[in-house]
Write a protein that holds these residues in place. Sequence first.
Motif, PDB file in Angstrom:
ATOM      1  N   PHE A   1       0.783  -1.179  -0.038  1.00  0.00           N
ATOM      2  CA  PHE A   1       0.031  -0.201  -0.131  1.00  0.00           C
ATOM      3  C   PHE A   1       0.614   1.162   0.175  1.00  0.00           C
ATOM      4  CE2 PHE A   1      -3.463  -2.545   1.727  1.00  0.00           C
ATOM      5  CZ  PHE A   1      -4.467  -2.279   0.620  1.00  0.00           C
ATOM      6  N   SER A   2       1.998   1.376   0.716  1.00  0.00           N
ATOM      7  CA  SER A   2       2.959   2.177   0.741  1.00  0.00           C
ATOM      8  C   SER A   2       3.478   2.758  -0.748  1.00  0.00           C
ATOM      9  CB  SER A   2       3.996   2.162   1.832  1.00  0.00           C
ATOM     10  OG  SER A   2       5.029   3.090   1.440  1.00  0.00           O
ATOM     11  N   LEU A   3       3.906   1.583  -1.524  1.00  0.00           N
ATOM     12  CA  LEU A   3       4.232   1.901  -2.706  1.00  0.00           C
ATOM     13  C   LEU A   3       3.119   2.305  -3.731  1.00  0.00           C
ATOM     14  CD1 LEU A   3       6.399   1.361  -4.876  1.00  0.00           C
ATOM     15  CD2 LEU A   3       5.712  -1.064  -5.081  1.00  0.00           C
ATOM     16  N   LEU A   4       1.724   1.732  -3.506  1.00  0.00           N
ATOM     17  CA  LEU A   4       0.741   2.019  -4.402  1.00  0.00           C
ATOM     18  C   LEU A   4       0.501   3.508  -4.131  1.00  0.00           C
ATOM     19  CD1 LEU A   4      -1.620  -0.900  -4.226  1.00  0.00           C
ATOM     20  CD2 LEU A   4      -0.426  -0.113  -6.172  1.00  0.00           C
ATOM     21  N   PHE A   5       0.424   3.856  -2.926  1.00  0.00           N
ATOM     22  CA  PHE A   5       0.302   5.447  -2.517  1.00  0.00           C
ATOM     23  C   PHE A   5       1.320   6.175  -3.377  1.00  0.00           C
ATOM     24  CE2 PHE A   5       0.998   9.378   0.011  1.00  0.00           C
ATOM     25  CZ  PHE A   5      -0.080   9.809  -0.119  1.00  0.00           C
ATOM     26  N   SER A   6       2.347   5.938  -3.247  1.00  0.00           N
ATOM     27  CA  SER A   6       3.473   6.982  -4.023  1.00  0.00           C
ATOM     28  C   SER A   6       3.139   6.825  -5.647  1.00  0.00           C
ATOM     29  CB  SER A   6       4.768   6.260  -4.048  1.00  0.00           C
ATOM     30  OG  SER A   6       5.277   6.448  -2.605  1.00  0.00           O
TER      31      SER A   6
ATOM     32  N   THR B   1       8.987  10.105  -1.828  1.00  0.00           N
ATOM     33  CA  THR B   1       8.907   8.732  -1.491  1.00  0.00           C
ATOM     34  C   THR B   1       9.829   8.259  -0.314  1.00  0.00           C
ATOM     35  OG1 THR B   1       7.957   8.005  -3.575  1.00  0.00           O
ATOM     36  CG2 THR B   1       8.948   6.376  -2.129  1.00  0.00           C
ATOM     37  N   MET B   2      11.025   8.623  -0.393  1.00  0.00           N
ATOM     38  CA  MET B   2      12.181   8.502   0.620  1.00  0.00           C
ATOM     39  C   MET B   2      11.560   8.998   2.007  1.00  0.00           C
ATOM     40  SD  MET B   2      14.316   6.553  -0.780  1.00  0.00           S
ATOM     41  CE  MET B   2      12.854   6.171  -1.789  1.00  0.00           C
ATOM     42  N   MET B   3      11.015  10.118   1.847  1.00  0.00           N
ATOM     43  CA  MET B   3      10.515  10.991   3.156  1.00  0.00           C
ATOM     44  C   MET B   3       9.235   9.974   3.881  1.00  0.00           C
ATOM     45  SD  MET B   3       9.780  14.721   4.030  1.00  0.00           S
ATOM     46  CE  MET B   3       9.987  15.477   5.730  1.00  0.00           C
ATOM     47  N   PHE B   4       8.358   9.370   3.017  1.00  0.00           N
ATOM     48  CA  PHE B   4       7.212   8.908   3.472  1.00  0.00           C
ATOM     49  C   PHE B   4       7.802   7.463   4.128  1.00  0.00           C
ATOM     50  CE2 PHE B   4       4.196  10.574  -0.170  1.00  0.00           C
ATOM     51  CZ  PHE B   4       4.230  11.783   0.820  1.00  0.00           C
ATOM     52  N   GLY B   5       9.023   6.989   4.119  1.00  0.00           N
ATOM     53  CA  GLY B   5       9.417   5.900   4.904  1.00  0.00           C
ATOM     54  C   GLY B   5       9.313   6.171   6.340  1.00  0.00           C
ATOM     55  N   VAL B   6       9.514   7.302   6.721  1.00  0.00           N
ATOM     56  CA  VAL B   6       9.624   7.507   8.198  1.00  0.00           C
ATOM     57  C   VAL B   6       8.245   7.100   8.871  1.00  0.00           C
ATOM     58  CG1 VAL B   6       9.600   9.432   9.909  1.00  0.00           C
ATOM     59  CG2 VAL B   6      10.942   9.443   7.756  1.00  0.00           C
ATOM     60  N   GLU B   7       7.141   7.339   8.208  1.00  0.00           N
ATOM     61  CA  GLU B   7       5.933   6.963   9.089  1.00  0.00           C
ATOM     62  C   GLU B   7       6.018   5.336   9.355  1.00  0.00           C
ATOM     63  OE1 GLU B   7       2.328   7.945   7.086  1.00  0.00           O
ATOM     64  OE2 GLU B   7       3.337   9.786   6.258  1.00  0.00           O
ATOM     65  N   THR B   8       6.390   4.531   8.419  1.00  0.00           N
ATOM     66  CA  THR B   8       6.450   3.094   8.569  1.00  0.00           C
ATOM     67  C   THR B   8       7.372   2.710   9.720  1.00  0.00           C
ATOM     68  OG1 THR B   8       6.138   2.561   6.458  1.00  0.00           O
ATOM     69  CG2 THR B   8       6.753   0.761   7.389  1.00  0.00           C
ATOM     70  N   THR B   9       8.406   3.389   9.745  1.00  0.00           N
ATOM     71  CA  THR B   9       9.683   2.803  10.743  1.00  0.00           C
ATOM     72  C   THR B   9       9.074   3.296  12.195  1.00  0.00           C
ATOM     73  OG1 THR B   9      11.417   3.412   9.214  1.00  0.00           O
ATOM     74  CG2 THR B   9      12.159   3.454  11.413  1.00  0.00           C
ATOM     75  N   THR B  10       8.506   4.588  12.432  1.00  0.00           N
ATOM     76  CA  THR B  10       8.206   5.300  13.636  1.00  0.00           C
ATOM     77  C   THR B  10       7.029   4.400  13.923  1.00  0.00           C
ATOM     78  OG1 THR B  10       8.630   7.513  12.985  1.00  0.00           O
ATOM     79  CG2 THR B  10       7.120   7.040  14.814  1.00  0.00           C
ATOM     80  N   SER B  11       5.972   3.939  13.339  1.00  0.00           N
ATOM     81  CA  SER B  11       4.902   2.841  13.515  1.00  0.00           C
ATOM     82  C   SER B  11       5.628   1.701  14.176  1.00  0.00           C
ATOM     83  CB  SER B  11       4.092   2.609  12.718  1.00  0.00           C
ATOM     84  OG  SER B  11       3.392   3.954  12.282  1.00  0.00           O
TER      85      SER B  11
END
Length: 258
Positions: free
Chosen positions: A27-32, A66-76
């Motif tokens: 879903f993260s990839l599809l969003f991008s 997209t590189m920035m959006f990865g912060v959310e997954t890591t934080t969660s």
Amino acid sequence: MNTLRAGWIITQRDLLHWVRQPWTPIFSLLFSVVLLLIFGLLFGGAIDVPGGGYIDFLLPGMLALTMMFGVETTTSAMANDAKKGITDRFRSMPIGSASVALGRVGADMANSAVELAVLIGGGLLIGWRITGDAGSAALAVLLLLALRFALLWVGVYLGLAFKGDSTTMAVQTLIWPVGFLSTVFVSAETMPGWLAAVTVWNPVSATATAVRELFGNPTGATSGVLADHAVALAIGWPILITAVFLPLSAYAYRKLRS
């Protein structure tokens, strides 16, 4: 067990979770991809970029975003592990204090490489082209991964320091303004003066502009710090962010209590 070996084992653990439950990275990839299609195909015809087409300008910016959006997954992930007591179990083991964070970052970097490959392939399919040489293109990819690596440490710190149900929402509130207040979608030179002054010092702007330059795409910057020093800034920002948040992550891990 040394820190690197323990970190590799934890990386495998996190990757195995994604194999068993792949919907989060999918879903993260599809969003991008959806964002790329929306801005590239729906709005692209209405936006002019000096020196080239909008797709050539947009795609490198989307890669940086997209590189920035990865912060959310890591934080969660870090916050959930801390909340469930999983991190405390790791802390009771004879492994280095950095192993857990390294494992998480390693798994997310592997996911980042896949995301980059898919987005680059998708960009080529909708008309984006790389006109720079192979060495410059490889450096562009390395700069994107360097930004992701640095920002992942921000996510690790936030997940450990502010564990709880509201952590993800707080990170989203931070990520979205920072991500969009950049040169990802439009050039800073089209913005009001005060807004442009803020935008050019955004790490995402530096990486987006540097990647455009290295890929041989229009940068949208004809003068100023991004026009003259984008690559240097794209190298310096990740180093600075990592230097600040890696020690903070280690400190938060040592102070963590269930």
